[in-house]
Design a protein around this motif. Structure first.
Motif, PDB file in Angstrom:
ATOM      1  N   ALA B 313     -25.632 -92.816 -39.650  1.00  0.00           N
ATOM      2  CA  ALA B 313     -27.574 -92.688 -40.449  1.00  0.00           C
ATOM      3  C   ALA B 313     -27.330 -91.777 -41.119  1.00  0.00           C
ATOM      4  O   ALA B 313     -28.744 -91.519 -41.814  1.00  0.00           O
ATOM      5  CB  ALA B 313     -28.229 -92.128 -38.846  1.00  0.00           C
ATOM      6  N   ARG B 314     -26.672 -90.824 -41.430  1.00  0.00           N
ATOM      7  CA  ARG B 314     -27.037 -89.359 -43.004  1.00  0.00           C
ATOM      8  C   ARG B 314     -26.911 -89.777 -43.939  1.00  0.00           C
ATOM      9  O   ARG B 314     -27.281 -90.401 -45.024  1.00  0.00           O
ATOM     10  CB  ARG B 314     -26.224 -88.340 -42.388  1.00  0.00           C
ATOM     11  N   GLU B 315     -25.749 -90.938 -44.331  1.00  0.00           N
ATOM     12  CA  GLU B 315     -25.982 -92.046 -45.623  1.00  0.00           C
ATOM     13  C   GLU B 315     -26.396 -92.794 -45.761  1.00  0.00           C
ATOM     14  O   GLU B 315     -27.423 -93.010 -46.521  1.00  0.00           O
ATOM     15  CB  GLU B 315     -24.545 -92.694 -45.641  1.00  0.00           C
ATOM     16  N   TYR B 316     -27.562 -93.832 -44.005  1.00  0.00           N
ATOM     17  CA  TYR B 316     -28.831 -94.563 -44.273  1.00  0.00           C
ATOM     18  C   TYR B 316     -29.906 -93.541 -44.562  1.00  0.00           C
ATOM     19  O   TYR B 316     -30.522 -93.891 -45.836  1.00  0.00           O
ATOM     20  CB  TYR B 316     -28.748 -95.420 -43.459  1.00  0.00           C
ATOM     21  N   LEU B 317     -29.644 -92.606 -44.176  1.00  0.00           N
ATOM     22  CA  LEU B 317     -31.052 -91.391 -45.126  1.00  0.00           C
ATOM     23  C   LEU B 317     -30.901 -90.683 -46.337  1.00  0.00           C
ATOM     24  O   LEU B 317     -32.010 -90.794 -46.879  1.00  0.00           O
ATOM     25  CB  LEU B 317     -31.088 -89.952 -44.205  1.00  0.00           C
ATOM     26  N   LYS B 318     -29.651 -90.425 -46.767  1.00  0.00           N
ATOM     27  CA  LYS B 318     -29.593 -90.216 -47.669  1.00  0.00           C
ATOM     28  C   LYS B 318     -29.695 -90.847 -48.754  1.00  0.00           C
ATOM     29  O   LYS B 318     -30.065 -90.998 -50.111  1.00  0.00           O
ATOM     30  CB  LYS B 318     -27.698 -89.862 -48.044  1.00  0.00           C
ATOM     31  N   ALA B 319     -29.160 -92.477 -48.680  1.00  0.00           N
ATOM     32  CA  ALA B 319     -29.569 -93.769 -49.935  1.00  0.00           C
ATOM     33  C   ALA B 319     -31.412 -94.053 -49.983  1.00  0.00           C
ATOM     34  O   ALA B 319     -31.347 -93.827 -50.467  1.00  0.00           O
ATOM     35  CB  ALA B 319     -29.238 -94.556 -49.099  1.00  0.00           C
ATOM     36  N   ASP B 320     -32.091 -93.538 -48.884  1.00  0.00           N
ATOM     37  CA  ASP B 320     -33.742 -94.033 -49.088  1.00  0.00           C
ATOM     38  C   ASP B 320     -33.778 -93.019 -48.897  1.00  0.00           C
ATOM     39  O   ASP B 320     -35.387 -92.603 -48.345  1.00  0.00           O
ATOM     40  CB  ASP B 320     -33.671 -95.060 -48.413  1.00  0.00           C
ATOM     41  N   ALA B 321     -33.813 -91.263 -49.289  1.00  0.00           N
ATOM     42  CA  ALA B 321     -34.102 -90.633 -48.797  1.00  0.00           C
ATOM     43  C   ALA B 321     -35.811 -89.981 -49.207  1.00  0.00           C
ATOM     44  O   ALA B 321     -36.977 -89.420 -48.721  1.00  0.00           O
ATOM     45  CB  ALA B 321     -33.782 -89.423 -49.679  1.00  0.00           C
ATOM     46  N   ASN B 322     -36.420 -91.035 -50.675  1.00  0.00           N
ATOM     47  CA  ASN B 322     -37.146 -90.367 -50.987  1.00  0.00           C
ATOM     48  C   ASN B 322     -38.858 -91.088 -50.181  1.00  0.00           C
ATOM     49  O   ASN B 322     -39.273 -90.392 -49.710  1.00  0.00           O
ATOM     50  CB  ASN B 322     -37.695 -90.821 -52.066  1.00  0.00           C
ATOM     51  N   ALA B 323     -38.160 -92.638 -49.989  1.00  0.00           N
ATOM     52  CA  ALA B 323     -39.621 -93.020 -48.810  1.00  0.00           C
ATOM     53  C   ALA B 323     -38.492 -92.710 -47.508  1.00  0.00           C
ATOM     54  O   ALA B 323     -39.793 -92.574 -46.403  1.00  0.00           O
ATOM     55  CB  ALA B 323     -38.817 -94.527 -48.669  1.00  0.00           C
ATOM     56  N   LEU B 324     -37.685 -92.016 -46.791  1.00  0.00           N
ATOM     57  CA  LEU B 324     -37.458 -92.502 -45.742  1.00  0.00           C
ATOM     58  C   LEU B 324     -38.120 -90.640 -44.827  1.00  0.00           C
ATOM     59  O   LEU B 324     -39.252 -90.636 -44.659  1.00  0.00           O
ATOM     60  CB  LEU B 324     -36.266 -92.019 -44.774  1.00  0.00           C
ATOM     61  N   LYS B 325     -38.175 -89.594 -45.850  1.00  0.00           N
ATOM     62  CA  LYS B 325     -38.826 -88.085 -45.813  1.00  0.00           C
ATOM     63  C   LYS B 325     -39.990 -88.111 -45.485  1.00  0.00           C
ATOM     64  O   LYS B 325     -40.356 -87.322 -45.274  1.00  0.00           O
ATOM     65  CB  LYS B 325     -37.549 -87.059 -46.487  1.00  0.00           C
TER      66      LYS B 325
END
Lengths: 494, 494
Positions: B313-325
């Motif tokens: 999940a951390r890799e998923y978050l980092k890969a699309d951080a700008n949209a997700l956060k």
């Protein structure tokens, strides 16, 4: 001029339908309807004598006087009661299983009705001091849940009490918080902040009857604090001074003071202490001790949901109403008891306990776990959110046959996670930050009556040896031994 | 450029003084310091091997990983711990009486420190993703009590974790409520409302060391919900639909979802239900199930104090951080768990119970009353203030030898005054407005495992005959018989 049907109490009582949910005004014997409930009790007795069934559900702010809770209980007119009572006949009816009782946090009751978690009263019976043709209603000595009931009920019966004249006009703040999902902050950041109107606006077409009355709340005169209450008050005031000195307690935090002798004793002690700075109250019930604070120039202001006055205090209030009422605000109990405002203001709470246990739990509602005394009331609304909270009780009751300090309370109303300070006439225990074993030693040492300390220590030592976990070493096989001894022999003493 | 002393973990650990109160970042295995606590554990072991005494007090947001709570517990380095833990070695040390433990409501912990009810940590050890020369600090996967500890501690040690890069920048809202007597409303009325900065400003002179790290939180991968959790989730979703149909539940109220399998199962079920509208979370820990909601376009936004991610999940978050956060806010736990905001938003709470009793009390912290499991956590912050609250648990544990439904819970964390809905895989009991006897019959019938219903009914009937009061007919002499049987025979079954 006055477009509403003027009814006798008996005529108004005839309007109540069987099995109806009736919402009444009143909070701790202040501002409850008196005439219609008594007439309803008489009607019920007549119906029952004829073999007809008749009962209602009764919702209120909190306890009402004997003319309401007592009369209706004696007439077997109540099927279901919420959220609080303090009447001996009603209590008996609940404890023998005749009346269904929902013992709810008082600050939640109005919200439970408004969100549909509890059913909505269809008829409201509300004591008022004024009503205008366009439906502006001025309440009497309490606000309670009257705003909610007036707004939500289909039909409204008013007891228009002429006893107060216009003395109470302007004292109420009839604001209710908005409901989710569209709620915004409650705009109260100081004790005397106002958020709404001093009247409740309703559709005047809902007013199906006005019954004229002229009687005050049945509240006993204030009695001088006894020696034990004075000693407890002394411990509390000494501790507050100590905390201020240590820099742990800002000046000028408002007090919440529960109902009863001990709480009154604290306010009385403040009133009579020449070094005491003026205080604010942000509380549930403004008790009569407030007048001594006023007379001694020690009250900044008092906010509550009810003002309890015996006839003497009532005359004092009426005689100087314009000056005095600037010191008071009566709010809906959803606001007086709201965690949001209590945390924001940093209230210091002081509530009476029925029993305390050595691990830090408090029982404020049930005798031997099974018999309701009154109810939890607003104690948890305040203690859970207070900046500093006291639970206080004499260390023994019933001529020493009951210890207020027990191994484990027979009903938990306030958990070991949130209780702060325990006080009896024996002393004060500051529980903050202590682990359960340290708490147990301190509570036994400081708060228990010396006659009960040996058996409490025996329990603790037995538990330390036998309990599976030592975090809260509670031996479940002996946790209720003191209660069981009382139930079988009439005393907790060995 | 970078004016702070760069230290090895061992060098930083040397800075900790004996008996010091250390405040660490971290909330439920998210964002806790990893290197310095392990080095401190090693230093402690060396000191102890030399016969020297060394212990600290450890305050945190909530539980930390094995590198912190576990390592320090195994090294016997902890004298006092607050407010929560979930580590098997630390749990054992508490339950054998070695470590003093204060099991506090998580929403209160920061306030207790800030008001002086608990002592102030003198050193803070905080995991961060960035620090600027002028003392602007950006936190990692949790906010917890880090803002309080950073502001209040005399000395700050930072674990600067390069694993996240700038992926988390802007996700935090580091606002703290003001303290009484000058507090004003918390300006949060919607799940994604921001009230402060995304960084914590401190005096840079307090930063005594920066330790560079590059390791993630030790969080196990998300597992598929089991059949029992799915059944419980199904009961909850069915009930929510029923309440909406009845008009008792506004659409779009945010959910709080406790930690654990059952809560995850509810979110997973929502994510996979094609008819489910997008949901908001106003919760404590944003668990990994949130990513399935996002992938299925069913998340409006999520506010919490921690985000728990396994490495996937951390890799998923980092890969699309700008949209997700943009979908996440991490707040101080004083705000994520604040009654003011929880009531205002009308949160629907869902928390796991350890045991439930037939009268409506819930135990979420102690096995057989004496052994701590983890702690009360934030369950009461939410359940006491929720618009609608669920407590859920499988009806049995340990191969059926333990019934989750008992006559009387062995520790009360949530009282009968405030609990709403109980759910097991057997069914759901809506307790709102019911008197205790009606509750007991419903809970036995709907929630207890069929194998335990007979003995629960025997207890209830015995109690109705023998208890002094019939309001809560609890026979104190048999209240803990199921627990006592388990303690002596290894099963609650007769």
């Amino acid at each position: 001029m006055f477009p509403f049907p003027q009814l006798s109490a008996a005529e108004a009582a005839e309007l109540i339908r069987p099995n109806e949910i009736v919402g009444v005004s009143g909070f701790t014997l202040a501002g409850y309807p008196k005439a219609v409930p008594q007439a309803l009790a008489e009607r019920t007795e007549r119906l029952h004598a004829n073999g007809e069934e008749f009962q209602i559900t009764l919702f209120s702010g909190a306890s009402t006087g004997d003319e309401c809770d007592g009369a209706l209980a004696r007439a077997h007119a109540i099927h279901w009661r919420a959220p609080y009572q303090s009447n001996k006949n009603l209590r008996s009816a609940i404890n023998c299983g005749e009346v269904h009782y929902t013992d709810a946090h008082l600050g939640m009751m109005g919200r439970l009705v408004r969100t549909g978690a509890l059913p909505t009263p269809t008829t409201a019976i509300i004591e008022v001091t004024d009503v205008t043709a366009d439906g502006k209603i001025r309440l009497s000595m309490s606000c309670g849940n009257s705003v909610e009931f007036l707004q939500r009920a289909d039909r409204v019966i008013l007891e228009l009490n002429s006893l107060y004249g216009d003395a109470l006009f302007g004292m109420h703040d009839c604001y209710l918080p908005e409901l989710p999902p569209h709620a915004s902050p409650i705009p109260v950041s100081q004790v005397l902040d106002r958020a709404g109107n001093d009247f409740v606006q309703i559709d005047p077409k809902k007013i199906v009857g006005v019954v004229r009355t002229n009687v005050g709340d049945s509240i006993r005169p204030f009695t001088e604090p006894d020696a034990i209450s004075q000693t407890i008050a002394g411990h509390i005031l000494e501790f507050l001074a100590h905390e201020r000195k240590k820099g742990r307690l800002p000046a000028n935090l408002p007090y919440q003071s529960g109902v009863g002798n001990v709480a009154n004793a604290v306010l009385t002690a403040m009133a009579r202490d020449s070094k005491q700075e003026p205080v604010s109250l942000f509380t549930e019930v403004i008790q009569e001790a407030v007048f001594e604070l006023i007379q001694n120039d020690k009250l900044v202001g008092a906010s509550g949901t009810a003002l309890t006055c015996s006839s003497n205090a009532r005359e004092y209030l009426k005689a100087d109403a314009n000056a005095l009422k600037k010191k008071f605000i009566l709010r809906a109990q959803e606001v007086s008891n709201h965690p949001e405002v209590i945390r924001r203001l940093g209230v210091i709470s002081m509530n009476t306990a029925l029993e305390l246990d050595i691990f830090g739990n408090v029982n404020s509602s049930h005798v031997c776990g099974s018999s309701i005394m009154n109810g939890i009331g607003g104690a948890a609304d305040f203690s859970r959110n207070a900046l500093l909270g006291f639970f206080m009780t004499p260390s023994t009751a019933k001529d020493g046959t009951i210890s207020a300090v027990v191994p484990y309370v027979s009903h938990v109303d306030h958990t070991d996670h949130e209780t702060n300070i325990f006080v009896t006439e024996q002393g004060l225990a500051d529980l903050r930050g202590l682990d359960p074993v340290s708490r147990a030693r301190l509570i036994i040492d400081r708060c228990a009556h010396p006659a009960y300390r040996p058996q409490l220590n025996v329990f603790l030592n037995y538990s330390l040896n036998s309990a599976k976990g030592k975090h809260i070493p509670i031996a479940l096989d002996r946790a209720f031994n003191m209660h069981l001894r009382f139930l079988s022999t009439g005393t907790m003493a060995e």
